[in-house]
Write a protein that holds these residues in place. Structure first.
Motif, PDB file in Angstrom:
ATOM      1  N   ASP A   1       0.825  -1.199   0.000  1.00  0.00           N
ATOM      2  CA  ASP A   1       0.000   0.000   0.000  1.00  0.00           C
ATOM      3  C   ASP A   1       0.866   1.259   0.000  1.00  0.00           C
ATOM      4  N   THR A   2       0.286   2.345  -0.422  1.00  0.00           N
ATOM      5  CA  THR A   2       1.018   3.609  -0.481  1.00  0.00           C
ATOM      6  C   THR A   2       1.554   4.022   0.881  1.00  0.00           C
ATOM      7  N   CYS A   3       0.822   3.720   1.918  1.00  0.00           N
ATOM      8  CA  CYS A   3       1.220   4.136   3.263  1.00  0.00           C
ATOM      9  C   CYS A   3       2.082   3.106   3.980  1.00  0.00           C
ATOM     10  N   ASP A   4       2.426   1.998   3.317  1.00  0.00           N
ATOM     11  CA  ASP A   4       3.209   0.953   3.971  1.00  0.00           C
ATOM     12  C   ASP A   4       4.632   1.407   4.268  1.00  0.00           C
ATOM     13  N   THR A   5       5.146   0.941   5.389  1.00  0.00           N
ATOM     14  CA  THR A   5       6.532   1.133   5.783  1.00  0.00           C
ATOM     15  C   THR A   5       7.174  -0.240   5.933  1.00  0.00           C
TER      16      THR A   5
ATOM     17  N   GLU B   1       8.107  -1.607   8.681  1.00  0.00           N
ATOM     18  CA  GLU B   1       7.500  -2.258   9.830  1.00  0.00           C
ATOM     19  C   GLU B   1       6.090  -2.768   9.515  1.00  0.00           C
ATOM     20  N   SER B   2       5.293  -1.966   8.823  1.00  0.00           N
ATOM     21  CA  SER B   2       3.926  -2.400   8.527  1.00  0.00           C
ATOM     22  C   SER B   2       3.904  -3.593   7.577  1.00  0.00           C
ATOM     23  N   LEU B   3       4.837  -3.616   6.618  1.00  0.00           N
ATOM     24  CA  LEU B   3       4.911  -4.752   5.702  1.00  0.00           C
ATOM     25  C   LEU B   3       5.359  -6.014   6.426  1.00  0.00           C
ATOM     26  N   ARG B   4       6.326  -5.851   7.311  1.00  0.00           N
ATOM     27  CA  ARG B   4       6.800  -7.014   8.059  1.00  0.00           C
ATOM     28  C   ARG B   4       5.733  -7.546   8.994  1.00  0.00           C
ATOM     29  N   ASP B   5       4.887  -6.669   9.496  1.00  0.00           N
ATOM     30  CA  ASP B   5       3.755  -7.111  10.321  1.00  0.00           C
ATOM     31  C   ASP B   5       2.813  -8.007   9.514  1.00  0.00           C
ATOM     32  N   LYS B   6       2.799  -7.819   8.197  1.00  0.00           N
ATOM     33  CA  LYS B   6       1.931  -8.622   7.330  1.00  0.00           C
ATOM     34  C   LYS B   6       2.595  -9.925   6.900  1.00  0.00           C
TER      35      LYS B   6
ATOM     36  N   GLN C   1      21.579   4.061   0.857  1.00  0.00           N
ATOM     37  CA  GLN C   1      20.375   3.365   0.379  1.00  0.00           C
ATOM     38  C   GLN C   1      19.251   3.451   1.405  1.00  0.00           C
ATOM     39  N   GLU C   2      19.586   3.397   2.681  1.00  0.00           N
ATOM     40  CA  GLU C   2      18.569   3.576   3.719  1.00  0.00           C
ATOM     41  C   GLU C   2      17.970   4.971   3.650  1.00  0.00           C
ATOM     42  N   ALA C   3      18.824   5.970   3.430  1.00  0.00           N
ATOM     43  CA  ALA C   3      18.350   7.356   3.325  1.00  0.00           C
ATOM     44  C   ALA C   3      17.453   7.516   2.103  1.00  0.00           C
ATOM     45  N   HIS C   4      17.820   6.857   1.013  1.00  0.00           N
ATOM     46  CA  HIS C   4      17.013   6.944  -0.202  1.00  0.00           C
ATOM     47  C   HIS C   4      15.635   6.314   0.010  1.00  0.00           C
ATOM     48  N   LEU C   5      15.603   5.204   0.742  1.00  0.00           N
ATOM     49  CA  LEU C   5      14.309   4.578   1.018  1.00  0.00           C
ATOM     50  C   LEU C   5      13.441   5.493   1.871  1.00  0.00           C
ATOM     51  N   ARG C   6      14.027   6.136   2.869  1.00  0.00           N
ATOM     52  CA  ARG C   6      13.247   7.066   3.699  1.00  0.00           C
ATOM     53  C   ARG C   6      12.653   8.174   2.833  1.00  0.00           C
ATOM     54  N   LYS C   7      13.418   8.653   1.864  1.00  0.00           N
ATOM     55  CA  LYS C   7      12.934   9.689   0.947  1.00  0.00           C
ATOM     56  C   LYS C   7      11.768   9.163   0.120  1.00  0.00           C
ATOM     57  N   ILE C   8      11.895   7.930  -0.370  1.00  0.00           N
ATOM     58  CA  ILE C   8      10.827   7.317  -1.173  1.00  0.00           C
ATOM     59  C   ILE C   8       9.547   7.199  -0.349  1.00  0.00           C
ATOM     60  N   LEU C   9       9.673   6.701   0.882  1.00  0.00           N
ATOM     61  CA  LEU C   9       8.495   6.511   1.727  1.00  0.00           C
ATOM     62  C   LEU C   9       7.845   7.843   2.085  1.00  0.00           C
TER      63      LEU C   9
END
Length: 282
Positions: free
Chosen positions: A212-216, A218-223, A264-272
């Protein structure tokens, strides 16, 4: 069906291992004859720590290593404060009990008994002898390093692995990171047979869930973690009943991933952050 589960310690019990053990224990005609846990420290302690520090600095940089270290100290501090009774969250106690996550095998065994063994090296002669003595029909791997042939050839039904990713496209890890990084529409979970490669064995089960657009992370791993446990038990039952139709992987496709760098972690934070802004989430 005699089952041996192999896992390793990563600071503590890995997420989802406790639920996998509990689910296997509840299944009829499924006998968990041993949980074999590899401690991650090999050889003398000081060289081990020194090599680990060098590796993390190489991957994450000095600033990233400092962040990891401070976070680990914070978690450790909260854990021991909780143990001493200095932190008690009474308002969330009922919910925490419902979705309980065990932080150690000692804590898990207070609630339910099962045969537990620790080893310093899963490929040592002692470990090989232990697994042979347990006489497993099947080895189940949850969050372990690559196994060598002398181990995964012990059981008559072979060995299977739960991988939080869609193979062959997302071998390795960490879970969900690279799917979000590449802005995929789904994230996968796979149960596959083990061979001498990393997540390269024949596929038994594979499922995908939408991102989902709002997934992070943590939320994906919860699934995916609860889904993975259910798929693992389903795969064991298929093997027990002789109903597996394994599908070979196309090794010419996909890629094997490793831990991301700080950039790469910083880039992911930007994407999210951009995804949340598009969704109207502040």
């Amino acid at each position: 069906m005699r089952v041996v589960l192999l896992t390793k310690l990563e600071g503590g019990i890995q997420r989802g291992v406790d639920q996998a053990i509990l689910r296997i224990l509840k299944e009829k005609d499924m006998d968990l004859v041993g949980v074999v846990v590899e401690r991650t420290i090999h050889g003398p302690f000081i060289p081990f720590v020194r090599n680990k520090v060098r590796r993390y600095i190489r991957i994450y940089g000095l600033w990233g290593f400092w962040r990891i270290l401070t976070k680990a100290l914070e978690i450790s501090s909260k854990f021991w404060q909780s143990k001493l009774g200095q932190i008690v969250d009474r308002t969330n106690r009922a919910q925490e009990e419902k979705n309980k996550r065990y932080r150690s095998f000692t804590e898990l065994r207070k609630d339910i008994d099962f045969p537990l063994f620790f080893t310093k090296n899963i490929h040592s002669d002692e470990s090989l002898s232990l697994i042979q003595q347990l006489q497993p029909d099947l080895i189940v791997v949850y969050g372990h390093r690559i196994l060598k042939r002398p181990i995964f050839e012990i059981p008559r039904e072979g060995a299977i692995n739960l991988h939080h990713g869609k193979v062959p496209y997302y071998r390795g890890g960490p879970p969900c990171f690279w799917e979000l990084y590449h802005q995929e529409k789904t994230v996968g979970v796979t149960v596959h047979y083990i061979d001498e490669g990393l997540d390269t064995g024949d596929i038994i089960l594979q499922k995908e869930i939408p991102i989902d657009t709002c997934d992070t992370l943590e939320s994906l791993r919860d699934k995916i973690y609860p889904l993975g446990v259910e798929m693992l038990v389903q795969a064991i039952n298929l093997i027990k009943e002789g109903k597996v139709r394994a599908v070979p992987q196309d090794r010419s496709k996909g890629k094997t991933y490793s831990a991301p760098t700080i950039k790469q972690e910083a880039h992911l934070r930007k994407i999210l952050k951009e995804r949340q802004q598009l969704k109207g989430i502040s």
